[in-house]
Scaffold this motif. Structure first.
Motif, PDB file in Angstrom:
ATOM      1  N   ALA A  74      -8.013  -9.106   6.010  1.00  0.00           N
ATOM      2  CA  ALA A  74      -8.906  -8.947   7.160  1.00  0.00           C
ATOM      3  C   ALA A  74      -9.247 -10.301   7.778  1.00  0.00           C
ATOM      4  N   THR A  75      -9.425 -11.293   6.921  1.00  0.00           N
ATOM      5  CA  THR A  75      -9.735 -12.637   7.416  1.00  0.00           C
ATOM      6  C   THR A  75      -8.575 -13.202   8.236  1.00  0.00           C
ATOM      7  N   GLU A  76      -7.355 -13.034   7.712  1.00  0.00           N
ATOM      8  CA  GLU A  76      -6.188 -13.520   8.432  1.00  0.00           C
ATOM      9  C   GLU A  76      -6.017 -12.784   9.761  1.00  0.00           C
ATOM     10  N   ALA A  77      -6.274 -11.468   9.755  1.00  0.00           N
ATOM     11  CA  ALA A  77      -6.170 -10.697  10.998  1.00  0.00           C
ATOM     12  C   ALA A  77      -7.202 -11.164  12.010  1.00  0.00           C
ATOM     13  N   ALA A  78      -8.423 -11.442  11.532  1.00  0.00           N
ATOM     14  CA  ALA A  78      -9.474 -11.926  12.431  1.00  0.00           C
ATOM     15  C   ALA A  78      -9.107 -13.279  13.018  1.00  0.00           C
ATOM     16  N   ARG A  83      -7.355 -16.418  17.732  1.00  0.00           N
ATOM     17  CA  ARG A  83      -6.435 -17.355  18.366  1.00  0.00           C
ATOM     18  C   ARG A  83      -5.749 -16.722  19.569  1.00  0.00           C
ATOM     19  N   GLN A  84      -5.370 -15.442  19.433  1.00  0.00           N
ATOM     20  CA  GLN A  84      -4.693 -14.760  20.542  1.00  0.00           C
ATOM     21  C   GLN A  84      -5.634 -14.558  21.729  1.00  0.00           C
ATOM     22  N   VAL A  85      -6.896 -14.234  21.440  1.00  0.00           N
ATOM     23  CA  VAL A  85      -7.869 -14.079  22.524  1.00  0.00           C
ATOM     24  C   VAL A  85      -8.094 -15.408  23.223  1.00  0.00           C
ATOM     25  N   ALA A  86      -8.236 -16.473  22.418  1.00  0.00           N
ATOM     26  CA  ALA A  86      -8.450 -17.796  23.001  1.00  0.00           C
ATOM     27  C   ALA A  86      -7.254 -18.253  23.820  1.00  0.00           C
ATOM     28  N   ALA A  87      -6.064 -17.812  23.424  1.00  0.00           N
ATOM     29  CA  ALA A  87      -4.845 -18.189  24.145  1.00  0.00           C
ATOM     30  C   ALA A  87      -4.592 -17.307  25.355  1.00  0.00           C
ATOM     31  N   GLY A  88      -5.395 -16.253  25.524  1.00  0.00           N
ATOM     32  CA  GLY A  88      -5.224 -15.375  26.666  1.00  0.00           C
ATOM     33  C   GLY A  88      -4.069 -14.414  26.533  1.00  0.00           C
ATOM     34  N   ILE A  89      -3.789 -13.929  25.327  1.00  0.00           N
ATOM     35  CA  ILE A  89      -2.730 -12.942  25.143  1.00  0.00           C
ATOM     36  C   ILE A  89      -3.241 -11.669  24.473  1.00  0.00           C
ATOM     37  N   ARG A  90      -4.533 -11.608  24.248  1.00  0.00           N
ATOM     38  CA  ARG A  90      -5.134 -10.435  23.625  1.00  0.00           C
ATOM     39  C   ARG A  90      -6.594 -10.365  24.073  1.00  0.00           C
ATOM     40  N   GLY A  91      -7.188  -9.190  23.995  1.00  0.00           N
ATOM     41  CA  GLY A  91      -8.578  -9.030  24.383  1.00  0.00           C
ATOM     42  C   GLY A  91      -8.723  -7.926  25.415  1.00  0.00           C
ATOM     43  N   ARG A  92      -9.725  -8.049  26.276  1.00  0.00           N
ATOM     44  CA  ARG A  92      -9.980  -7.036  27.308  1.00  0.00           C
ATOM     45  C   ARG A  92     -10.200  -7.708  28.652  1.00  0.00           C
ATOM     46  N   LEU A  93      -9.615  -7.133  29.677  1.00  0.00           N
ATOM     47  CA  LEU A  93      -9.783  -7.619  31.049  1.00  0.00           C
ATOM     48  C   LEU A  93     -10.309  -6.469  31.896  1.00  0.00           C
TER      49      LEU A  93
END
Length: 296
Positions: A74-78, A83-93
Motif C-alpha cells: 500500500a505504501t509503494e502504491a501511494a 508521483r504520478q499525480v505530481a507529474a500530471g499523469i494521474r488524478g482528477r481534472l
C-alpha cells in the motif's frame, strides 16, 4: 512501527538467513541481528525460530509478515500515485463548459486527453452561467472553464480558444428560412426572438441585444428558455427565432432551419486560476497550445 523494520523482517523471511538478508539490504549482519532483537523486544514476541542459522517465522511472525506485505504494498502504491499525480499523469481534472462549448474543439481535445492520460478521472460540468463558472475556477471546484465571458479577476488567466459564427434558428416554414446564404443583422427585427433569461446567461442575452442595436432594430422578445432544447422546441412550433452558436445545427431539430448571421460571432475562452496547483490543467492547456486556435 517503522517501515524499515517491516522490510527487515520480510527480507529475513524471504532469504532464510540473517547473512543473506543483510547482503540484500546492504547492512551488516550484526546491525540486522540487533535490529531484529530490538523489534521483537518492542513487540513482546519472537518473530523467528533459529535453527542452524536458518530463520523460520513463528506463528506471531507469520501474522506480522502478512500485515507487513500489505502495508508495504500500500505504501509503494501511494508513493507511485503521488508521483504520478505530481507529474500530471494521474488524478482528477474538472472542466466546466458552456452549452455550445462541447460542439467545438473541446470534445476532440477531451478525447485526445483521455487517450493520452487514461488513468485520469475526467469530470465534466455543463453550465449556462458565466459568473458561476468563473467562481468555480476561483474556489477550486473547477480546474478549467470554457466560457464566453469570464469574471474580471486578476487571479484568473484566460486565452482565446476559438471563435464561432452565430446563426438565426428559424421555423422551417418562415420566409427567412428560404435560402442558404447568411442573413443580414436586420433580420433580427423581422421576427420575434427567443432568448436566454438574462439572470441565467447575461452575456448571451446582452450579446443578442447588442446585435440588434448594431442592426438598428428593436428586439421583440417572444419568450425565454433555459436550455437549447427548449429554445429550439419553441422555434419549431413557430413562436419565434433563436440566436445560437452555429454548431447547434448538428442537433438537426425537425421543424427548425438555421441561417448564418452576417458578421455575427461569439468567442470561447479557456479559463484557469493563475496559481492552480493541479498539473493536469497544464497538461490540458499543452494539448491546446500544440495546435492553432480553432475557428469554425
Amino acid at each position: 512501527m517503522e517501515l524499515r523494520l517491516l522490510r527487515y523482517a520480510l527480507a529475513i523471511a524471504d532469504c532464510g538467513t540473517i547473512a543473506a538478508a543483510a547482503e540484500r539490504l546492504h547492512v551488516t549482519q550484526p546491525t540486522l541481528g540487533r535490529q531484529l532483537r530490538d523489534f521483537e523486544r518492542r513487540l513482546g514476541a519472537d518473530l523467528f525460530t533459529r535453527e542452524n542459522r536458518r530463520m523460520t517465522p513463528t506463528i506471531a511472525g507469520a501474522v506480522l509478515l502478512g500485515h507487513a506485505r500489505a502495508i508495504l504494498a500500500a505504501t509503494e502504491a501511494a508513493e507511485r500515485e503521488v508521483r504520478q499525480v505530481a507529474a500530471g499523469i494521474r488524478g482528477r481534472l474538472t472542466v466546466a463548459f458552456a452549452g455550445s462549448g462541447i460542439n467545438g474543439p473541446l470534445a476532440a481535445t477531451l478525447a485526445t486527453f483521455r487517450r493520452r492520460f487514461p488513468d485520469v478521472e475526467l469530470r465534466l460540468v455543463e453550465s449556462f452561467n458565466d459568473a458561476e463558472m468563473s467562481a468555480g475556477v476561483l474556489d477550486g471546484s473547477y480546474d478549467l472553464a470554457v466560457q464566453r465571458l469570464p469574471a474580471a479577476d486578476e487571479r484568473l488567466r484566460t486565452r482565446l480558444w476559438w471563435q464561432e459564427p452565430l446563426a438565426l434558428y428559424l421555423p422551417a416554414d418562415h420566409e427567412l428560412a428560404r435560402g442558404d446564404g447568411p442573413l443580414p443583422l436586420t433580420a433580427l427585427g423581422e421576427i420575434p426572438l427567443l432568448l436566454w433569461p438574462r439572470e441565467a446567461s447575461p452575456h448571451s442575452y446582452d450579446e443578442i441585444v447588442e446585435l440588434c442595436h448594431r442592426a438598428g432594430v428593436t428586439p421583440r422578445i417572444a419568450a425565454e428558455g433555459r436550455t437549447v432544447q427548449t429554445l429550439l422546441a419553441l422555434v419549431a412550433v413557430g413562436l419565434g427565432a433563436a440566436v445560437l452558436a452555429d454548431s447547434f445545427r448538428a442537433l438537426n431539430r425537425q421543424g427548425v432551419t438555421p441561417r448564418p448571421l452576417d458578421g455575427a460571432s461569439t468567442t470561447n475562452l479557456l479559463v484557469w486560476r493563475a496559481d492552480a496547483g493541479n498539473p493536469l490543467a497544464g497538461r490540458f492547456r499543452d494539448l491546446i497550445d500544440a495546435g492553432p486556435a480553432v475557428r469554425r
